[in-house]
Design a protein around this motif. Structure first.
Motif, PDB file in Angstrom:
ATOM      1  N   PHE A   1       1.030  -1.190  -0.102  1.00 48.45           N
ATOM      2  CA  PHE A   1      -0.035  -0.065   0.033  1.00 48.45           C
ATOM      3  C   PHE A   1       0.844   1.207   0.086  1.00 48.45           C
ATOM      4  N   SER A   2       0.595   2.392  -0.764  1.00 49.71           N
ATOM      5  CA  SER A   2       1.230   3.599  -0.527  1.00 49.71           C
ATOM      6  C   SER A   2       0.577   4.214   0.655  1.00 49.71           C
ATOM      7  N   LYS A   3       1.340   5.195   1.073  1.00 48.85           N
ATOM      8  CA  LYS A   3       1.001   5.896   2.494  1.00 48.85           C
ATOM      9  C   LYS A   3      -0.508   6.415   2.135  1.00 48.85           C
ATOM     10  N   ALA A   4      -0.705   7.187   0.961  1.00 49.77           N
ATOM     11  CA  ALA A   4      -1.887   7.670   0.835  1.00 49.77           C
ATOM     12  C   ALA A   4      -2.917   6.945   0.563  1.00 49.77           C
ATOM     13  N   HIS A   5      -2.890   5.657   0.092  1.00 50.13           N
ATOM     14  CA  HIS A   5      -3.880   4.459  -0.233  1.00 50.13           C
ATOM     15  C   HIS A   5      -4.187   4.247   1.398  1.00 50.13           C
ATOM     16  N   ALA A   6      -3.208   3.863   2.020  1.00 51.19           N
ATOM     17  CA  ALA A   6      -3.709   3.449   3.440  1.00 51.19           C
ATOM     18  C   ALA A   6      -4.218   4.475   4.237  1.00 51.19           C
ATOM     19  N   ALA A   7      -3.872   5.742   4.124  1.00 49.45           N
ATOM     20  CA  ALA A   7      -4.567   6.871   4.768  1.00 49.45           C
ATOM     21  C   ALA A   7      -6.184   6.702   4.485  1.00 49.45           C
TER      22      ALA A   7
ATOM     23  N   ALA B   1      -2.169  10.702   5.437  1.00 49.45           N
ATOM     24  CA  ALA B   1      -0.889  10.155   5.322  1.00 49.45           C
ATOM     25  C   ALA B   1       0.201  10.471   6.362  1.00 49.45           C
ATOM     26  N   LYS B   2       0.179  11.786   7.027  1.00 51.69           N
ATOM     27  CA  LYS B   2       0.985  11.989   8.080  1.00 51.69           C
ATOM     28  C   LYS B   2       1.152  11.015   9.225  1.00 51.69           C
TER      29      LYS B   2
END
Length: 69
Positions: A26-32, A39-40
């Protein structure tokens, strides 16, 4: 276990989210988006998981260790 009243995720869900980024691709944006956080926040939990493992997913006090006086 006491969960912080304003915590969006439980320690188990934090670990699940961190592993989704680290191992699941997962990208951080997708996980967010998936977990309903920024994302932070994802980056914070991923770094904490890398540094401390499952034990790092627990809530921590925001109270200062030393009170200025």
């Amino acid at each position: 276990m006491n969960i912080h009243k304003n915590a969006r995720l439980t320690p188990l869900r934090r670990e699940e989210m961190a592993l989704a980024v680290i191992e699941g691709g997962f990208s951080k944006a997708h996980a967010a988006r998936t977990y309903g956080v920024s994302a932070k926040i994802v980056a914070r939990w991923v770094e904490r998981y890398k540094a401390e493992g499952s034990k790092g997913m627990a809530d921590r006090s925001s109270r200062p260790t030393v009170m200025p006086g």
